[in-house]
Scaffold this active site. Structure first.
Site, PDB file in Angstrom:
ATOM      1  N   HIS A   4      69.766  -8.398 -14.193  1.00  0.00           N
ATOM      2  CA  HIS A   4      69.231  -9.533 -14.971  1.00  0.00           C
ATOM      3  C   HIS A   4      70.119 -10.779 -14.880  1.00  0.00           C
ATOM      4  O   HIS A   4      69.696 -11.866 -15.269  1.00  0.00           O
ATOM      5  CB  HIS A   4      69.087  -9.159 -16.448  1.00  0.00           C
ATOM      6  CG  HIS A   4      68.033  -8.125 -16.712  1.00  0.00           C
ATOM      7  ND1 HIS A   4      66.739  -8.265 -16.270  1.00  0.00           N
ATOM      8  CD2 HIS A   4      68.086  -6.925 -17.367  1.00  0.00           C
ATOM      9  CE1 HIS A   4      66.033  -7.197 -16.646  1.00  0.00           C
ATOM     10  NE2 HIS A   4      66.830  -6.362 -17.298  1.00  0.00           N
ATOM     11  N   ASP A   7      64.312  -0.178 -11.283  1.00  0.00           N
ATOM     12  CA  ASP A   7      64.601  -0.150 -12.719  1.00  0.00           C
ATOM     13  C   ASP A   7      63.282  -0.483 -13.448  1.00  0.00           C
ATOM     14  O   ASP A   7      62.391  -1.111 -12.881  1.00  0.00           O
ATOM     15  CB  ASP A   7      65.661  -1.219 -13.021  1.00  0.00           C
ATOM     16  CG  ASP A   7      66.100  -1.240 -14.475  1.00  0.00           C
ATOM     17  OD1 ASP A   7      67.110  -0.602 -14.792  1.00  0.00           O
ATOM     18  OD2 ASP A   7      65.416  -1.888 -15.299  1.00  0.00           O
ATOM     19  N   HIS A  21      62.746  -2.627 -15.663  1.00  0.00           N
ATOM     20  CA  HIS A  21      62.622  -4.055 -15.963  1.00  0.00           C
ATOM     21  C   HIS A  21      62.630  -4.892 -14.683  1.00  0.00           C
ATOM     22  O   HIS A  21      63.223  -4.485 -13.679  1.00  0.00           O
ATOM     23  CB  HIS A  21      63.791  -4.507 -16.860  1.00  0.00           C
ATOM     24  CG  HIS A  21      63.864  -3.770 -18.166  1.00  0.00           C
ATOM     25  ND1 HIS A  21      64.620  -2.634 -18.318  1.00  0.00           N
ATOM     26  CD2 HIS A  21      63.264  -4.010 -19.353  1.00  0.00           C
ATOM     27  CE1 HIS A  21      64.478  -2.196 -19.573  1.00  0.00           C
ATOM     28  NE2 HIS A  21      63.661  -3.004 -20.218  1.00  0.00           N
ATOM     29  N   ASP A  64      65.618   3.987 -16.491  1.00  0.00           N
ATOM     30  CA  ASP A  64      64.829   3.674 -17.684  1.00  0.00           C
ATOM     31  C   ASP A  64      63.325   3.680 -17.421  1.00  0.00           C
ATOM     32  O   ASP A  64      62.537   3.439 -18.333  1.00  0.00           O
ATOM     33  CB  ASP A  64      65.280   2.347 -18.316  1.00  0.00           C
ATOM     34  CG  ASP A  64      65.435   1.226 -17.320  1.00  0.00           C
ATOM     35  OD1 ASP A  64      65.153   1.426 -16.128  1.00  0.00           O
ATOM     36  OD2 ASP A  64      65.854   0.124 -17.745  1.00  0.00           O
TER      37      ASP A  64
HETATM   38 ZN   LIG Z   1      66.088  -1.730 -17.127  1.00  0.00          ZN
END
Ligand SMILES: [Zn+2]
Length: 334
Positions: free
Chosen positions: A121, A157, A159, A242
């Site tokens: 991120h 991932d 996200h 995740d």
């Molecule tokens: Zn994540």
């Protein structure tokens, strides 16, 4: 076939009640010796290496904040810092560079950087989303600075890898693909995010509960043509555990068997296009057992040895994602 790994657990990068915590690696750590892989010693990334991705002002501001304002929260994610976080983040990025160097030099066929804090991120000009420096992007730039002309990053991932996308939005030497849950943090990663870079910046937003079957279709119908079109000389994988159905902060539907299938498919793609040169990089994953089982799946795929003990099928029904996958393929001409 040799597989190398680095291990950067950053025990002092910790904040009360925060899911991105050292205990994420507690079940994995004692299992590491059983994986037929070789631990290599991590050197911290240099400031110059960090600044191949990040603005020097961000680096200076983070260093100062860790010295003067830690422990504390620096954004709404929330992303935290402690008074060791700056050094921890240099070592995490160094863990990816160390793996990249080992694969480039031929000391290892492939590698896995098990590092925290995570990175995907973090954008060139800001730390965010539990991430301080973008470890995988720094590894990719290291490969480019050391003889390669084209590298690809696949991020699965849960996200969107917004920071990695931002780093490479206008860098034609890097192709980036992210598959993620749509509608959760950070909110970016829709199909049409980068119209100037079709086939090179690819986003696959998925609905809640998408699991093993959907991800297998995504790998076959999107990962494969993406890699075959770009022909990278090295592949990086931002792997977050995740997307497991039992993760406490997301609602996707992968099982450990699904993670193994994905890892085997990307290892095979690397065998086909770049002599097997692949570096896995840990991103998220907030249940320590999922992280241990998922990392074991990566090592099984990377070493070609061992078999999975975990049997944890997703108890939920998977949504049909045929039309979404078709939409992504049409947008990119895959
Ligand atoms: Zn994540």
């Amino acid at each position: 076939m040799t597989t190398a790994y680095t291990f950067v657990p950053s025990p002092n990068h910790v904040y009360p009640d925060h899911p991105e915590r050292p205990a994420r690696l507690d079940i994995l750590e004692p299992r590491l010796r059983s994986f037929n892989a070789e631990l290599i010693e991590t050197k911290p990334a240099t400031r110059q290496e960090i600044e191949t991705v990040h603005d020097s002002q961000l680096v200076a501001a983070l260093e100062k904040a860790c010295r003067d304002q830690a422990p504390g929260i620096i954004d709404h994610a929330p992303t935290y810092i402690t008074n060791t976080s700056f050094e921890d983040a240099l070592l995490a990025a160094g863990g990816v560079i160390t793996c990249t160097r080992a694969v480039l030099n031929g000391e290892a066929n492939n590698a896995f950087a098990i590092v925290r804090p995570p990175g995907h991120h973090a954008e060139p000009e800001r730390a965010m989303g539990f991430c301080l420096f973008n470890n995988v992007a720094i590894g990719a730039r290291y490969a480019l600075a050391n003889g390669l002309e084209r590298v690809a990053v696949i991020d699965y991932d849960a996200h969107h890898g917004n920071g990695t996308q931002a780093a490479f939005l206008n860098d034609e030497r890097v192709a980036f693909l992210s598959v993620h849950q749509w509608g959760i943090y950070p909110g970016t990663g829709w199909i049409e995010d980068a119209p100037h870079a079709r086939k090179r910046i690819v986003n696959v937003p998925l609905p809640a509960h998408a699991g093993d079957k959907v991800y297998e279709q995504v790998a076959d119908r999107i990962f494969a043509p993406f890699i075959e079109a770009f022909k990278p000389q090295m592949i990086f994988i931002s792997v977050g555990f995740d997307a497991h159905w039992n993760d406490p902060i997301t609602t996707l539907g992968l099982s450990t068997a699904g993670y193994l299938t994905l890892a085997e498919k990307v290892v095979r793609l690397a065998d086909e296009v770049c002599d097997g040169r692949i570096v896995f990089v840990l991103e998220g994953g907030y249940d320590p057992l999922n992280v241990a089982n998922g990392a074991e799946a990566v090592f099984i795929a990377a070493t070609g040895k061992g078999s999975l003990d975990a049997a944890d099928p997703n108890p939920s029904e998977e949504p049909d994602c045929e039309s979404r996958i078709n939409e992504v393929c049409q947008w990119h001409g895959f």
